[in-house]
Design an enzyme around this catalytic site. Structure first.
Site, PDB file in Angstrom:
ATOM      1  N   ARG A 117      -0.953  -1.863  -6.843  1.00  0.00           N
ATOM      2  CA  ARG A 117      -1.174  -2.997  -5.934  1.00  0.00           C
ATOM      3  C   ARG A 117      -2.219  -3.943  -6.519  1.00  0.00           C
ATOM      4  O   ARG A 117      -2.066  -5.166  -6.451  1.00  0.00           O
ATOM      5  CB  ARG A 117      -1.603  -2.457  -4.580  1.00  0.00           C
ATOM      6  CG  ARG A 117      -2.022  -3.498  -3.545  1.00  0.00           C
ATOM      7  CD  ARG A 117      -2.304  -2.793  -2.224  1.00  0.00           C
ATOM      8  NE  ARG A 117      -3.179  -3.556  -1.351  1.00  0.00           N
ATOM      9  CZ  ARG A 117      -2.759  -4.415  -0.437  1.00  0.00           C
ATOM     10  NH1 ARG A 117      -1.468  -4.646  -0.303  1.00  0.00           N
ATOM     11  NH2 ARG A 117      -3.611  -5.043   0.348  1.00  0.00           N
TER      12      ARG A 117
ATOM     13  N   HIS B 102      -4.672  -9.170   3.435  1.00  0.00           N
ATOM     14  CA  HIS B 102      -6.124  -9.136   3.583  1.00  0.00           C
ATOM     15  C   HIS B 102      -6.545 -10.000   4.765  1.00  0.00           C
ATOM     16  O   HIS B 102      -6.046 -11.117   4.933  1.00  0.00           O
ATOM     17  CB  HIS B 102      -6.816  -9.645   2.320  1.00  0.00           C
ATOM     18  CG  HIS B 102      -6.746  -8.683   1.180  1.00  0.00           C
ATOM     19  ND1 HIS B 102      -6.970  -9.055  -0.133  1.00  0.00           N
ATOM     20  CD2 HIS B 102      -6.478  -7.344   1.142  1.00  0.00           C
ATOM     21  CE1 HIS B 102      -6.845  -8.000  -0.918  1.00  0.00           C
ATOM     22  NE2 HIS B 102      -6.548  -6.955  -0.170  1.00  0.00           N
TER      23      HIS B 102
ATOM     24  N   TYR C  48     -10.350 -10.188  -7.339  1.00  0.00           N
ATOM     25  CA  TYR C  48      -9.447 -10.220  -8.496  1.00  0.00           C
ATOM     26  C   TYR C  48      -9.797 -11.338  -9.462  1.00  0.00           C
ATOM     27  O   TYR C  48      -9.394 -11.295 -10.623  1.00  0.00           O
ATOM     28  CB  TYR C  48      -8.001 -10.339  -8.021  1.00  0.00           C
ATOM     29  CG  TYR C  48      -7.588  -9.162  -7.174  1.00  0.00           C
ATOM     30  CD1 TYR C  48      -7.452  -7.896  -7.735  1.00  0.00           C
ATOM     31  CD2 TYR C  48      -7.377  -9.297  -5.813  1.00  0.00           C
ATOM     32  CE1 TYR C  48      -7.111  -6.803  -6.969  1.00  0.00           C
ATOM     33  CE2 TYR C  48      -7.038  -8.214  -5.032  1.00  0.00           C
ATOM     34  CZ  TYR C  48      -6.907  -6.970  -5.610  1.00  0.00           C
ATOM     35  OH  TYR C  48      -6.574  -5.888  -4.839  1.00  0.00           O
TER      36      TYR C  48
ATOM     37  N   HIS D 100      -2.635   2.852  -5.827  1.00  0.00           N
ATOM     38  CA  HIS D 100      -3.324   1.626  -5.427  1.00  0.00           C
ATOM     39  C   HIS D 100      -3.593   0.722  -6.624  1.00  0.00           C
ATOM     40  O   HIS D 100      -3.724  -0.499  -6.467  1.00  0.00           O
ATOM     41  CB  HIS D 100      -4.632   1.965  -4.714  1.00  0.00           C
ATOM     42  CG  HIS D 100      -5.019   0.954  -3.675  1.00  0.00           C
ATOM     43  ND1 HIS D 100      -4.242   0.708  -2.557  1.00  0.00           N
ATOM     44  CD2 HIS D 100      -6.080   0.115  -3.585  1.00  0.00           C
ATOM     45  CE1 HIS D 100      -4.817  -0.227  -1.822  1.00  0.00           C
ATOM     46  NE2 HIS D 100      -5.927  -0.607  -2.423  1.00  0.00           N
TER      47      HIS D 100
ATOM     48  N   LYS E 258      -2.537  -2.258   7.416  1.00  0.00           N
ATOM     49  CA  LYS E 258      -3.945  -1.988   7.675  1.00  0.00           C
ATOM     50  C   LYS E 258      -4.459  -2.924   8.769  1.00  0.00           C
ATOM     51  O   LYS E 258      -4.229  -4.127   8.731  1.00  0.00           O
ATOM     52  CB  LYS E 258      -4.756  -2.184   6.390  1.00  0.00           C
ATOM     53  CG  LYS E 258      -6.181  -1.678   6.480  1.00  0.00           C
ATOM     54  CD  LYS E 258      -6.857  -1.742   5.131  1.00  0.00           C
ATOM     55  CE  LYS E 258      -8.272  -1.182   5.195  1.00  0.00           C
ATOM     56  NZ  LYS E 258      -8.934  -1.207   3.872  1.00  0.00           N
TER      57      LYS E 258
ATOM     58  N   ARG F  33       0.851  -1.185   0.000  1.00  0.00           N
ATOM     59  CA  ARG F  33       0.000   0.000   0.000  1.00  0.00           C
ATOM     60  C   ARG F  33       0.889   1.238   0.000  1.00  0.00           C
ATOM     61  O   ARG F  33       2.072   1.162   0.309  1.00  0.00           O
ATOM     62  CB  ARG F  33      -0.909   0.012   1.227  1.00  0.00           C
ATOM     63  CG  ARG F  33      -1.901  -1.154   1.302  1.00  0.00           C
ATOM     64  CD  ARG F  33      -2.770  -1.051   2.546  1.00  0.00           C
ATOM     65  NE  ARG F  33      -3.769  -2.110   2.613  1.00  0.00           N
ATOM     66  CZ  ARG F  33      -3.589  -3.289   3.216  1.00  0.00           C
ATOM     67  NH1 ARG F  33      -2.429  -3.540   3.822  1.00  0.00           N
ATOM     68  NH2 ARG F  33      -4.543  -4.199   3.241  1.00  0.00           N
TER      69      ARG F  33
END
Length: 338
Positions: A289, A312, A321, A286, A180, A155
């Site tokens: 990424r 994640h 994706y 982003h 995150k 990120r």
């Protein structure tokens, strides 16, 4: 005003006496968020929304308001300011935090407020040729940082906050700290970037030595590490891998330090490179990424591996994706193509 008397036990204490009276509302919000270990950017966002909420209702105290005022504020954001559903939900989260965690109110109307429905959008993904063209238009430190966003799946803030000690060129590995959700993880370091990154580390070391020679050289330390390890802030391993070109004053402590590079500079560099490369898609940091994850999936790597590399919490976030590829997780091919 109370006078400050020096301690008699040999310890040091602040020379300013604590202020008399209860703390202000926004100060209470900050204290509670820091007590819960919430991110500084989340703190800034929540404080901003609470301030706007109070001002929108004539500076009335939130104790005197409730569900009707919250709904009015959210409607104002949607109708007059035309903000996105995610922005509305962030404002609502700030107000719910205010009432529950700061004012200590757990009222039934809190559960009845409906969140704005967020549209399901597919991420922007660049093709391999588009990625090569974009990165080919970048050079220097920003070119290296953009290559890490794509090559390691970082990120934006994970890249600019990277510390020297978390870069392992020999093992082709990066350690992402406080990603995150406050989670650490390991991800790959492309071997193609090893030499360039080593040059960047050497330049950062030379800059750090110059700072030390002029009486500076300290870096901001997370949590209480500065008290636990007083000398660590001056060690090279804790310095940022991408240090700022100039020193600045820490607004929280007033200490002059060298911070990391401004993330806005990298964002502008990626945007300018995208325009020069003639990329029709809205390429952002982003998007690099997103492209990292999609290209790994195209190469046959499983979702669970990609989930760990991206950091994640839920594999369902990574599954988006598969929709970008226009195929399910099993790589279904249209019978017409067969």
């Amino acid at each position: 005003m109370r006078r400050y008397h020096p301690p008699t036990d040999g310890t040091t204490r602040p020379a300013i006496a604590p202020p008399a009276g209860p703390p202000r509302l926004l100060d209470r919000v900050r204290e509670r968020m820091r007590r819960l270990g919430m991110a500084r950017r989340t703190e800034e966002a929540y404080v901003g929304w609470i301030r706007r909420y109070v001002l929108a209702h004539g500076k009335r105290h939130p104790d005197q308001m409730g569900a009707r005022e919250v709904e009015q504020f959210l409607t104002l954001l949607a109708v007059r300011d035309n903000v996105s559903p995610s922005t509305q939900n962030q404002a609502l989260a700030a107000l719910l935090f205010l009432y529950r965690e700061v004012l200590g109110q757990s009222l039934p109307w809190m559960e009845e407020i409906r969140r704005a429905k967020k549209p399901q959008r597919l991420p922007v993904v660049l093709s391999r040729s588009e990625m090569a063209a974009l990165l080919g238009e970048m050079s220097g430190v920003h070119g290296l940082m953009a290559s890490l966003l794509y090559g390691s799946g970082l990120r934006l803030m994970e890249c600019v906050r990277l510390r020297v000690k978390d870069v392992d060129i020999a093992r082709s590995e990066l350690v992402v700290r406080q990603g995150k959700g406050g989670k650490d993880r390991r991800t790959m370091l492309p071997q193609a970037l090893g030499v360039r990154l080593q040059v960047q580390m050497d330049e950062a070391r030379a800059l750090h030595r110059r700072d030390l020679a002029t009486g500076f050289g300290e870096v901001w330390m997370p949590d209480a590490l500065a008290r636990k390890f007083p000398n660590a802030a001056r060690e090279f391993g804790w310095q940022y891998a991408f240090p700022a070109t100039t020193r600045s004053v820490d607004p929280a402590s007033g200490v002059v330090r060298r911070h990391h590079r401004d993330e806005k500079g990298l964002q502008r560099a990626v945007k300018a490179a995208s325009l020069r490369a003639g990329t029709a898609k809205p390429a952002t940091c982003h998007a690099l990424r997103h492209s990292f994850a999609t290209h790994l999936l195209e190469a046959g790597y499983d979702l669970r591996t990609i989930q760990e590399l991206l950091g994640h919490a839920d594999v369902r976030t990574t599954q988006i994706y598969t929709h970008v590829l226009n195929r399910g997780g099993h790589g279904v091919v249209s019978p017409l193509d067969r």
